[in-house]
Design a protein around this motif. Structure first.
Motif, PDB file in Angstrom:
ATOM      1  N   GLN A  59      51.942 -48.593  -6.399  1.00 38.77           N
ATOM      2  CA  GLN A  59      53.352 -48.033  -6.978  1.00 38.77           C
ATOM      3  C   GLN A  59      53.116 -46.476  -6.907  1.00 38.77           C
ATOM      4  O   GLN A  59      53.987 -45.679  -6.467  1.00 38.77           O
ATOM      5  CB  GLN A  59      53.731 -48.458  -8.222  1.00 38.77           C
ATOM      6  CG  GLN A  59      55.136 -48.148  -8.844  1.00 38.77           C
ATOM      7  CD  GLN A  59      55.959 -48.501  -7.799  1.00 38.77           C
ATOM      8  OE1 GLN A  59      55.997 -49.641  -7.389  1.00 38.77           O
ATOM      9  NE2 GLN A  59      57.033 -47.586  -7.408  1.00 38.77           N
ATOM     10  N   GLU A  60      52.051 -46.097  -7.452  1.00 39.56           N
ATOM     11  CA  GLU A  60      51.766 -44.448  -7.596  1.00 39.56           C
ATOM     12  C   GLU A  60      51.640 -43.995  -6.217  1.00 39.56           C
ATOM     13  O   GLU A  60      52.188 -42.607  -5.852  1.00 39.56           O
ATOM     14  CB  GLU A  60      50.455 -44.126  -8.069  1.00 39.56           C
ATOM     15  CG  GLU A  60      50.390 -42.543  -8.364  1.00 39.56           C
ATOM     16  CD  GLU A  60      51.410 -41.748  -8.927  1.00 39.56           C
ATOM     17  OE1 GLU A  60      51.739 -40.760  -8.241  1.00 39.56           O
ATOM     18  OE2 GLU A  60      51.931 -42.365  -9.844  1.00 39.56           O
ATOM     19  N   HIS A  62      53.034 -45.327  -3.425  1.00 42.10           N
ATOM     20  CA  HIS A  62      54.369 -45.375  -3.018  1.00 42.10           C
ATOM     21  C   HIS A  62      55.302 -44.324  -3.295  1.00 42.10           C
ATOM     22  O   HIS A  62      56.120 -43.592  -2.450  1.00 42.10           O
ATOM     23  CB  HIS A  62      55.061 -46.877  -3.451  1.00 42.10           C
ATOM     24  CG  HIS A  62      56.384 -47.009  -2.786  1.00 42.10           C
ATOM     25  ND1 HIS A  62      56.755 -47.286  -1.613  1.00 42.10           N
ATOM     26  CD2 HIS A  62      57.602 -46.937  -3.698  1.00 42.10           C
ATOM     27  CE1 HIS A  62      58.148 -47.712  -1.336  1.00 42.10           C
ATOM     28  NE2 HIS A  62      58.690 -47.153  -2.656  1.00 42.10           N
ATOM     29  N   ASN A  63      55.132 -43.889  -4.611  1.00 40.82           N
ATOM     30  CA  ASN A  63      56.006 -42.889  -5.381  1.00 40.82           C
ATOM     31  C   ASN A  63      55.454 -41.505  -4.718  1.00 40.82           C
ATOM     32  O   ASN A  63      56.359 -40.625  -4.327  1.00 40.82           O
ATOM     33  CB  ASN A  63      55.810 -42.792  -6.586  1.00 40.82           C
ATOM     34  CG  ASN A  63      56.481 -43.979  -7.367  1.00 40.82           C
ATOM     35  OD1 ASN A  63      57.603 -44.777  -6.792  1.00 40.82           O
ATOM     36  ND2 ASN A  63      56.281 -44.084  -8.744  1.00 40.82           N
ATOM     37  N   SER A  64      54.108 -41.249  -4.561  1.00 40.51           N
ATOM     38  CA  SER A  64      53.697 -40.180  -4.010  1.00 40.51           C
ATOM     39  C   SER A  64      54.378 -39.863  -2.510  1.00 40.51           C
ATOM     40  O   SER A  64      54.797 -38.666  -2.293  1.00 40.51           O
ATOM     41  CB  SER A  64      51.878 -40.150  -3.792  1.00 40.51           C
ATOM     42  OG  SER A  64      51.586 -38.804  -3.130  1.00 40.51           O
ATOM     43  N   ARG A  67      57.999 -38.979  -2.794  1.00 46.06           N
ATOM     44  CA  ARG A  67      57.894 -37.320  -3.328  1.00 46.06           C
ATOM     45  C   ARG A  67      58.043 -36.586  -1.995  1.00 46.06           C
ATOM     46  O   ARG A  67      58.527 -35.592  -1.841  1.00 46.06           O
ATOM     47  CB  ARG A  67      57.231 -37.034  -4.394  1.00 46.06           C
ATOM     48  CG  ARG A  67      57.677 -37.769  -5.747  1.00 46.06           C
ATOM     49  CD  ARG A  67      56.759 -37.281  -6.769  1.00 46.06           C
ATOM     50  NE  ARG A  67      56.941 -38.069  -7.837  1.00 46.06           N
ATOM     51  CZ  ARG A  67      55.668 -38.988  -8.009  1.00 46.06           C
ATOM     52  NH1 ARG A  67      54.674 -39.014  -7.546  1.00 46.06           N
ATOM     53  NH2 ARG A  67      56.193 -40.081  -9.035  1.00 46.06           N
ATOM     54  N   ASN A 109      63.575 -44.527  -1.565  1.00 49.73           N
ATOM     55  CA  ASN A 109      62.026 -45.176  -1.917  1.00 49.73           C
ATOM     56  C   ASN A 109      61.576 -44.826  -3.087  1.00 49.73           C
ATOM     57  O   ASN A 109      60.771 -45.782  -4.081  1.00 49.73           O
ATOM     58  CB  ASN A 109      61.151 -44.743  -0.722  1.00 49.73           C
ATOM     59  CG  ASN A 109      61.197 -45.435   0.530  1.00 49.73           C
ATOM     60  OD1 ASN A 109      61.939 -46.518   0.710  1.00 49.73           O
ATOM     61  ND2 ASN A 109      61.065 -44.739   1.375  1.00 49.73           N
ATOM     62  N   LEU A 110      61.814 -43.870  -3.640  1.00 51.56           N
ATOM     63  CA  LEU A 110      61.452 -43.268  -4.949  1.00 51.56           C
ATOM     64  C   LEU A 110      62.112 -44.211  -6.055  1.00 51.56           C
ATOM     65  O   LEU A 110      61.609 -44.657  -7.401  1.00 51.56           O
ATOM     66  CB  LEU A 110      61.696 -41.994  -5.529  1.00 51.56           C
ATOM     67  CG  LEU A 110      61.049 -41.307  -6.773  1.00 51.56           C
ATOM     68  CD1 LEU A 110      59.405 -41.609  -6.638  1.00 51.56           C
ATOM     69  CD2 LEU A 110      61.443 -39.868  -6.703  1.00 51.56           C
ATOM     70  N   ASN A 111      63.318 -44.372  -5.814  1.00 49.34           N
ATOM     71  CA  ASN A 111      64.214 -45.259  -6.874  1.00 49.34           C
ATOM     72  C   ASN A 111      64.135 -46.958  -6.745  1.00 49.34           C
ATOM     73  O   ASN A 111      64.514 -47.328  -7.614  1.00 49.34           O
ATOM     74  CB  ASN A 111      65.502 -44.869  -6.939  1.00 49.34           C
ATOM     75  CG  ASN A 111      65.979 -43.683  -7.337  1.00 49.34           C
ATOM     76  OD1 ASN A 111      65.204 -43.218  -8.407  1.00 49.34           O
ATOM     77  ND2 ASN A 111      66.608 -42.825  -6.908  1.00 49.34           N
TER      78      ASN A 111
END
Length: 112
Positions: A59-60, A62-64, A67, A109-111
């Motif tokens: 998940q981290e 993916h979030n990176s 961003r 993608n972040l949400n």
């Protein structure tokens, strides 16, 4: 005394690598990966801990990436808009469009 610690570290790394391979390359769900680890002799608590840690890392990552897409998209959009407004004879619609799409893709993608 260092040999047992190093062996246990190596074993835990192999377990994490195997579980990550199950979840990423073999597309196993978290519960499937946990069941495989339990079948290999890991306790239920340890298998849950391994799978949860890997899920957090996925998940981290993916979030990176999301961003980064937002930042680069905003930069392309702003750069294209600024160059167009400077009226140097060109309309940088490609940079504006590309930047807007990349920004919103990162936001979605972040949400998700």
């Amino acid at each position: 005394m260092e040999i047992p610690n190093q062996d246990s570290l190596e074993i835990s790394n192999q377990i994490y690598n195997y579980a990550a391979d199950l979840m990423l390359n073999e597309q196993k769900s978290a519960s499937e990966a946990k069941n495989v680890l339990i079948a290999l002799g890991l306790s239920s608590e340890n298998a849950t801990l391994v799978v949860e840690n890997i899920e957090d890392q996925i998940q981290e990552a993916h979030n990176s990436k999301a961003r980064k897409d937002m930042i680069y998209g905003a930069l392309w959009f702003a750069g294209g808009t600024i160059l167009t407004l400077l009226n140097i004879g060109f309309i940088f619609w490609g940079a504006i469009l590309f930047g807007g799409i990349q920004f919103f893709r990162g936001l979605i993608n972040l949400n998700s």
